[in-house]
Scaffold this motif. Sequence first.
Motif, PDB file in Angstrom:
ATOM      1  N   ASP A   1      27.423 -24.666  39.235  1.00  0.00           N
ATOM      2  CA  ASP A   1      26.905 -23.285  39.317  1.00  0.00           C
ATOM      3  C   ASP A   1      25.438 -23.270  38.865  1.00  0.00           C
ATOM      4  O   ASP A   1      24.565 -22.702  39.541  1.00  0.00           O
TER       5      ASP A   1
ATOM      6  N   HIS B   1      22.204 -22.224  41.015  1.00  0.00           N
ATOM      7  CA  HIS B   1      21.280 -21.152  40.589  1.00  0.00           C
ATOM      8  C   HIS B   1      19.837 -21.636  40.677  1.00  0.00           C
ATOM      9  O   HIS B   1      18.949 -20.909  41.118  1.00  0.00           O
TER      10      HIS B   1
ATOM     11  N   HIS C   1      25.086 -17.830  47.354  1.00  0.00           N
ATOM     12  CA  HIS C   1      25.937 -17.019  46.481  1.00  0.00           C
ATOM     13  C   HIS C   1      26.631 -15.887  47.236  1.00  0.00           C
ATOM     14  O   HIS C   1      27.813 -15.620  47.016  1.00  0.00           O
TER      15      HIS C   1
ATOM     16  N   HIS D   1      34.236 -19.813  41.824  1.00  0.00           N
ATOM     17  CA  HIS D   1      32.844 -19.490  42.171  1.00  0.00           C
ATOM     18  C   HIS D   1      32.022 -20.744  42.512  1.00  0.00           C
ATOM     19  O   HIS D   1      31.427 -20.847  43.582  1.00  0.00           O
TER      20      HIS D   1
ATOM     21  N   LEU E   1      30.189 -22.413  46.110  1.00  0.00           N
ATOM     22  CA  LEU E   1      28.763 -22.763  46.238  1.00  0.00           C
ATOM     23  C   LEU E   1      28.573 -24.202  46.712  1.00  0.00           C
ATOM     24  O   LEU E   1      27.683 -24.484  47.528  1.00  0.00           O
TER      25      LEU E   1
HETATM   26 ZN    ZN Z   1      26.588 -18.662  40.384  1.00  0.00          ZN
END
Ligand code: ZN
Length: 385
Positions: free
Chosen positions: A190, A194, A265, A279, A283
């Motif tokens: 994650d 980002h 996202h 999540h 991604l």
């Molecule tokens: Zn994220």
Amino acid sequence: MLNFTFHNPTRIHFGEEQIQAIRDEIPKDARVLVTYGGGSIKQNGVYQQVSDALAEHSWFEFSGIEPNPRYETLMAALEVIERHQIDYLLAVGGGSVIDGSKFIAAAALFEGDDPWDIIIKRKPVAQALPLGAVLTLPATGSESNTGGVITRAGNKLSFASPLVRPLFAVLDPKVTLTLSDRQISNGVVDAFVHTMEQYLTVPVNGKVQDRFSEGLLLTLIEEGPKALAAETRDDLEVRSNIMWAASLALNGLIGAGVPQDWATHMIGHEMTGAYGVDHARSLSIVLPAVMKERREQKREKLLQYAERVWDIRQGSESERIDQAIANTEDFFRRMAVPVRLSEVDLGSSDIDTLVENLEKHRMLALGENRDIDLSVSRQILQTAL
Ligand code: ZN
Ligand code: NZQ
């Protein structure tokens, strides 16, 4: 570089034994609601540390905030807040608990019919309860940013307000030692994505932002696999570097003054909303496909990424880009996350649902150039098969 205003007032207490800092962070006369998730904090001693630190405070608790926090769960906290006249929230957990607590903070003081309007109608947050955070899972950056992601009936949607940014956050890397391999992987991936959302766009000569981003990517590539390997799994230096990298990846710093993408996202959120894919695992599936589909639009940054992050200097431009994408997938595989829809049992028949949901959620113009329309999103998903 683009114009920007940068202001991140969250006070960070980083390191071992820092949970006790909450004693002095929260006013002594506050009536505190400690919010948490499914109970991991009771097993790993974090709950005990928080309760010791709050020995002189009046505090209550609200548990059961689930991963991908649900609106209905969060609304149940409002009754507790009213009953005990709560005026301060302390979120103890990962991104879900912190995001959920941000929503509770805004909903508790919302002066309208339904706090869901904050999300669905983009009603601005006019006031919110003060919030602090004890982070237990490095991943989202939620501990010092303004955003939150909430799910209601399969609709996974975000909101943001400076009023819900935690006033302080405790980052003790030791508490991350009890994370499962799956959550370690999810967090590292994650944070990596980002960084990519704010880096892999179009160049605007943001030299500092680019080099900060490259530093974060290199750190996550170096340290992420070590947190999974038996011999280095409990190494606190490794955990510290991951924890700080994840926080900096989404605290506003690297995104100030540069274009931002976030298509990965937005498409990934539909996979979680409709099919419950973690999540980070949404991604790791979508990002490589975005890189492939947008290789022309992102050409210059892809080449910079190839050279500075992966040290790829040989071959034609196209070969270098191919190699950088392959290395990214390889890193995700080393982190034990999927890189194809088929690995999470989704196929071409599911793409229609995902695209319909993107349309329903008005995700019609994604990416740094707002040129990822539904047909491009469909193409990205097809590439991810
Ligand atoms: Zn994220
Ligand atoms: O609920 P408990 O029992 O605490 O267990 C949690 C949960 O099951 C467990 N866990 C957390 N810390 C632990 C631990 N288990 C053992 N030891 C520990 N120290 O991990 C599980 C997952 O937790 P969760 O909070 O869901 O994970 P994460 O931090 O990855 O948060 C994901 C959520 O954040 C949102 C995501 O969409 C998702 O809903 N995001 C928030 C963002 C933001 N606010 O800026 C940005 C991100 O892109 C992301 O969208």
